[in-house]
Design an enzyme around this catalytic site. Structure first.
Site, PDB file in Angstrom:
ATOM      1  N   TYR A   1       0.822  -1.211   0.000  1.00 59.68           N
ATOM      2  CA  TYR A   1       0.000   0.000   0.000  1.00 59.68           C
ATOM      3  C   TYR A   1       0.858   1.264   0.000  1.00 59.68           C
ATOM      4  O   TYR A   1       0.373   2.348  -0.286  1.00 59.68           O
ATOM      5  CB  TYR A   1      -0.941   0.038   1.210  1.00 59.68           C
TER       6      TYR A   1
ATOM      7  N   ASP B   1     -11.088  -8.381   7.942  1.00 57.02           N
ATOM      8  CA  ASP B   1     -12.496  -8.250   7.547  1.00 57.02           C
ATOM      9  C   ASP B   1     -13.176  -9.615   7.563  1.00 57.02           C
ATOM     10  O   ASP B   1     -14.323  -9.752   7.980  1.00 57.02           O
ATOM     11  CB  ASP B   1     -12.610  -7.635   6.142  1.00 57.02           C
TER      12      ASP B   1
END
Ligand code: NAD
Length: 356
Positions: free
Chosen positions: A143, A252
């Site tokens: 990222y 998640d």
């Protein structure tokens, strides 16, 4: 009895409503245990764009840096959907992480036995509840790596580079080992060492560090297998430590097993004691202002703040026990009620305060 300075960023959407309940819990802890919490509310996110023209005013960052800990509700919403990407409300989160040096994200995925009905897995898999801690590296890897476009043999190519330094791996591994020491002594490093050079460096460094933590059993798992194991037998895990992208995805996955996104807290930690504490969910604009939001993720984030930044372990335990007690008494907000009777945000907060 101690005194602390807390920066409070309510944010947008349901942020201010859930934060109100988080602050009520803090007030209750202060009354019961005699601590003083000096709280300062600060703008960030969409509200800051509206009032100050930018999603993360420098004054907010400076106030956070002067505090012992930061509490955050949630930011963003449809009102700011057309704001250019680098000025969107959500950029405030990246700005805060980098300004405060928050490299470690801790996400406990805890399923309360009382909420087993809300779990999408078969009953027998989670009959005893579930309690996993995911430690995700937050400021490195793909990222943040080199990225770009170039002309290749078959037209345009896009690339994103996964790169980790030894220092980055060591400091997040240390958080993982220490968390495992405080829990059940098992640390699983999730990687893709059969393919990725960066993962092989993670394995080398964690293996080197393991003898310093004789009370922790270290294991390794490829990320594809880990994704499978999380739904096959989540309770085999105690603490998972992993890189930024794998942690993003696996946390998640783990959160949905627990039933509702409204239940899960998180902590983002720096090398010192400063940390930022927030629910894992967003600003839920669909239910904002309706007294429907579940405040438990925020309240449990307050417990994490007391434990990790302020060193108030007993007080953190008391908040968690109060949440369990209220859930066991059958009190539900609408997201965890499975169609049965429910209470609103304020009433859930009030009952938890009463149970502390
Ligand atoms: P969301 O998490 O806000 O909502 C997803 C769903 O979960 C919605 O149906 C919502 O009503 C429900 N929900 C969320 N929190 C709840 C709670 N406490 N109680 C009950 N139900 C709850 O995700 P989204 O809809 O994808 O995003 C909405 C906005 O939030 C977007 O602008 C997004 O960029 C932003 N966002 C912010 C953060 C953050 O501040 N950390 C994180 C994720 C998304």
């Amino acid at each position: 009895m101690a005194e602390f300075k807390i920066a409070v960023i309510p944010g947008d959407g349901i942020g201010p409503e859930i934060m109100e309940q988080g602050l009520a819990v803090l007030k209750k802890v202060s009354e019961k245990y005699g601590h003083t919490f000096h709280t300062t509310k600060l703008p960030a996110g969409g509200n800051a764009i509206d009032s100050m023209g930018e999603c993360l005013p420098q004054s907010t960052v400076e106030e956070c840096l002067k505090s012992d800990a930061v509490m955050l509700g949630a930011v963003g919403g449809p009102k700011w959907d057309n704001v250019p990407g680098n000025q969107r409300p959500e950029r405030a989160l990246l700005g805060l992480r980098s300004a405060l040096g928050l490299f470690a994200n801790l996400r406990p995925a805890i399923m309360h036995k009382a909420l087993a009905e809300a779990c999408p897995l078969k009953k027998e898999i989670v009959s005893g509840g579930m309690d996993i801690l995911i430690v995700r590296e937050l400021t490195g890897g793909i990222y943040f790596g080199e990225r770009g476009m170039r002309q290749g043999r078959y037209g345009t190519e896009a690339y994103d580079v996964e790169a980790y330094s030894e220092m980055e791996i060591r400091r997040i591994a240390k958080v993982g080992f220490e968390a495992a020491q405080k829990r059940h002594g098992r640390l699983c490093c999730v990687d893709k060492a059969n393919v990725l050079e960066s993962s092989r460096l993670w394995r080398k460094i964690l293996t080197e560090m393991a003898p310093d933590y004789p009370d922790v059993t270290l294991s390794f798992l490829y990320v594809d297998n880990a994704a499978m194991q999380l739904i096959h037998d989540p309770n085999q895990f105690d603490v998972i430590v992993t890189n930024n992208i794998f942690g993003d995805i696996l946390s998640d996955e783990a959160s949905i097993i627990t039933g509702s996104i409204g239940m899960l807290p998180s902590a983002s930690l720096s090398a010192g004691t400063l940390g930022m504490y927030e629910p894992i969910h967003g600003s839920a604009p669909d239910i904002a202002g309706k007294d429907l939001a579940n405040p438990i993720a925020t309240i449990l984030s307050v417990a994490m703040m007391l434990r990790y930044s302020l060193g108030l372990t007993g007080e953190a335990d008391a908040i968690e026990a109060a949440v369990t007690k209220v859930l066991e008494a059958g009190v539900r907000t609408v997201d965890i009620a499975a169609g049965a009777k429910s209470v609103g945000t304020c009433e859930m907060g009030r009952l938890i305060c009463e149970a502390i």
